[in-house]
Design a protein around this motif. Structure first.
Motif, PDB file in Angstrom:
ATOM      1  N   SER A   2       0.853  -1.118  -0.182  1.00  0.00           N
ATOM      2  CA  SER A   2       0.071   0.015   0.078  1.00  0.00           C
ATOM      3  C   SER A   2       0.809   1.285  -0.047  1.00  0.00           C
ATOM      4  O   SER A   2       0.561   1.959  -0.709  1.00  0.00           O
ATOM      5  CB  SER A   2      -1.077  -0.016   1.214  1.00  0.00           C
TER       6      SER A   2
ATOM      7  N   SER B 236      -5.342  -0.060  -6.360  1.00  0.00           N
ATOM      8  CA  SER B 236      -6.123   0.561  -5.313  1.00  0.00           C
ATOM      9  C   SER B 236      -7.307  -0.517  -4.836  1.00  0.00           C
ATOM     10  O   SER B 236      -7.596  -0.592  -3.692  1.00  0.00           O
ATOM     11  CB  SER B 236      -6.813   1.743  -5.528  1.00  0.00           C
TER      12      SER B 236
ATOM     13  N   VAL C  66      -7.201  -2.531  -1.250  1.00  0.00           N
ATOM     14  CA  VAL C  66      -8.486  -2.053  -0.237  1.00  0.00           C
ATOM     15  C   VAL C  66      -9.183  -3.268  -0.186  1.00  0.00           C
ATOM     16  O   VAL C  66      -9.711  -3.576   0.885  1.00  0.00           O
ATOM     17  CB  VAL C  66      -9.257  -0.944  -0.812  1.00  0.00           C
TER      18      VAL C  66
ATOM     19  N   TYR D 181      -7.440  -5.940   2.228  1.00  0.00           N
ATOM     20  CA  TYR D 181      -7.393  -5.470   3.391  1.00  0.00           C
ATOM     21  C   TYR D 181      -8.679  -5.637   4.123  1.00  0.00           C
ATOM     22  O   TYR D 181      -8.862  -6.058   5.172  1.00  0.00           O
ATOM     23  CB  TYR D 181      -6.995  -3.779   3.545  1.00  0.00           C
ATOM     24  N   THR D 182      -9.729  -5.477   3.535  1.00  0.00           N
ATOM     25  CA  THR D 182     -11.055  -5.394   3.886  1.00  0.00           C
ATOM     26  C   THR D 182     -11.609  -6.772   3.964  1.00  0.00           C
ATOM     27  O   THR D 182     -12.164  -7.333   5.204  1.00  0.00           O
ATOM     28  CB  THR D 182     -12.004  -4.543   3.245  1.00  0.00           C
TER      29      THR D 182
ATOM     30  N   PHE E 217      -7.485   5.298  -2.925  1.00  0.00           N
ATOM     31  CA  PHE E 217      -7.457   4.330  -1.745  1.00  0.00           C
ATOM     32  C   PHE E 217      -8.247   4.731  -0.901  1.00  0.00           C
ATOM     33  O   PHE E 217      -9.086   3.884   0.063  1.00  0.00           O
ATOM     34  CB  PHE E 217      -5.921   4.380  -1.116  1.00  0.00           C
TER      35      PHE E 217
ATOM     36  N   VAL F  84     -11.649   2.609   0.722  1.00  0.00           N
ATOM     37  CA  VAL F  84     -11.712   2.174   2.112  1.00  0.00           C
ATOM     38  C   VAL F  84     -13.135   2.624   2.586  1.00  0.00           C
ATOM     39  O   VAL F  84     -13.969   1.836   3.341  1.00  0.00           O
ATOM     40  CB  VAL F  84     -10.612   2.693   3.123  1.00  0.00           C
TER      41      VAL F  84
END
Length: 465
Positions: A58, A72, A76, A79-80, A260, A264
């Protein structure tokens, strides 16, 4: 001299901002990680290593001057869906798809996801391969008024033919139904009803360049809302449509950091919040305000992140377990996805979606899953088809798509529309399953990109005669 100093100061400010954001993300993520540790060291370590992967790549992405919307989206989403949600689910000991806590499978799932992520960036950036797209006359990609007129007229005719069905679904999520077979309904909804997307995208690009197209843009937006109601269309189909429209206006105001952070916000707040509208079958227009107020008051992000909306990681874990019991499918599931357009009346033993396959043959028989309409994330599709080789194969395919969308992003014609829509649709495809997400992607791309390119080609060649 003054301009040079101003530019240097702006670069310093940007650098400080990016550093601050990365530090904040790292600190918050480490706090969340520390608060959700389990008693199993290997499990904790696997989540920590994947967090390091996310933070490192990132940071590289955010500090890069080359904008990549796809990167991106990938980071993301990773991550999520592949770190934050499963971390919270693992701490509770409960997974949305009813899979039990299994230390070995958890570690294996995180390891395969790490391989998938590193492979994606390796294929795209470290190997420096170049994508040689077949040489197509750039004029075919330009916005052509004749093409717009034809598709605009076609959209009006479609609206008139299906007016009762479309208008009834503006005001209620339970509108007039159409008595169609699944394959016919898919063609209608993903292809025929997607032509208004093109006229909205076309007019928005023209409007951005000249305000005289304002009326045309407003009209095309009204038509788009009639066909793709933003309150009742499924989120996986709705998101790419309106996010593409939004970025057609504000593309030049975004850099990697802004994109980014924007994503999120979309995936951790707006996506679960929109559940109030897309999952409420009895919702009518008069209830929108009350529903909005209620959802604001009761929004529980942690609860949403442990719900079935964030089951991608646990379904990947389920695909690993399923493959250990029943063996991989050796491409059968992939074949079914690629040939999604073949009716089951012709192909009687056509494969079902990979999420449904795992649910019906394992989760509903060995565990406590109560329905089969489950997702299957993109790396899970690779694994269930070809095992560990499939993970490398699917990361390679994704890197090629990313290369193309990055290349097309710099233009302001049909290539930009392609780049934006495919990148945002990748949220749907990464979550899965592949069969449904590919069907939506192909159908809509035909309407907003390939048919317009074909018509542009015809008009361009006629104009040269």
């Amino acid at each position: 001299m003054t301009s040079v100093i101003t530019k240097n100061n702006n670069l310093k400010i940007a650098y400080i901002l990016k550093t601050s954001v990365m530090l904040l993300i790292t600190i918050v993520s480490l706090f969340i990680y520390g608060y959700n540790l389990t008693i199993y060291t290997t499990v904790n370590l696997s989540f920590f290593i994947n967090l390091l992967f996310i933070i490192v790549f990132s940071a590289i992405h955010i500090f890069s001057r080359k904008i990549s919307l796809m990167d991106s989206v990938f980071l993301v989403f990773f991550y999520t869906f592949f770190w934050l949600a499963p971390l919270l689910q693992t701490e509770t000991g409960r997974y949305p798809n009813t899979m039990p806590f299994d230390e070995r499978l958890i570690v294996l799932t995180n390891l395969y996801l790490l391989i998938f992520g590193v492979s994606y960036f390796s294929f795209k950036n470290l190997l420096h391969f170049r994508i040689k797209i077949k040489k197509i006359n750039p004029n075919y990609y330009k916005l052509n008024d004749k093409t717009f007129n034809i598709i605009f007229i076609a959209s009006i005719l479609i609206l008139l033919v299906f007016s009762d069905y479309l208008i009834s679904n503006i005001f209620s999520n339970v509108g007039i139904g159409l008595n169609l077979e699944r394959s016919s309904g898919l063609i209608l909804n993903t292809f025929i009803f997607s032509f208004p997307l093109y006229i909205a995208y076309h007019s928005s690009l023209n409007f951005r360049n000249s305000k005289k197209y304002l009326f045309l843009f407003i009209l095309s937006l009204i038509i788009l809302i009639i066909f793709k109601n933003p309150f009742f269309v499924k989120r996986n189909a709705l998101g790419p449509i309106y996010l593409t429209l939004f970025f057609l206006f504000y593309k030049n105001r975004f850099n990697n950091l802004k994109i980014f952070l924007f994503l999120v916000l979309i995936l951790t707040i707006i996506f679960p919040f929109s559940q109030a509208f897309t999952h409420n079958r009895d919702l009518v227009a008069g209830d929108l305000l009350n529903t909005f107020i209620t959802r604001v008051q009761t929004l529980d992000v942690k609860y949403a992140l442990t719900s079935l909306d964030y089951d991608a990681w646990s379904n990947f874990m389920a695909s690993i377990k399923y493959s250990e019991i029943n063996d991989i499918t050796y491409g059968r599931q992939l074949l079914g996805s690629v040939l999604f357009w073949v009716p089951r009346s012709i192909w009687s033993n056509k494969p079902i979606g990979s999420g449904a396959l795992v649910a019906e043959n394992m989760l509903m028989t060995k565990y406590n899953m109560w329905f089969s309409n489950l997702s299957m994330p993109f790396p899970g599709e690779g694994y269930i088809n070809f095992g560990i080789i499939g993970i490398f194969m699917f990361s390679f395919i994704l890197s090629i798509i990313s290369k193309i969308t990055d290349e097309f992003f710099k233009y302001n014609d049909l290539r930009l529309i392609f780049s934006l829509y495919v990148s945002f649709h990748m949220i749907f495809m990464l979550r899965g399953d592949l069969m449904s997400s590919l069907a939506y992607l192909v159908g809509i791309l035909l309407a907003i990109f390939f048919v317009p390119v074909f018509l542009n080609k015809i008009f361009y060649k006629r104009g040269k005669r």
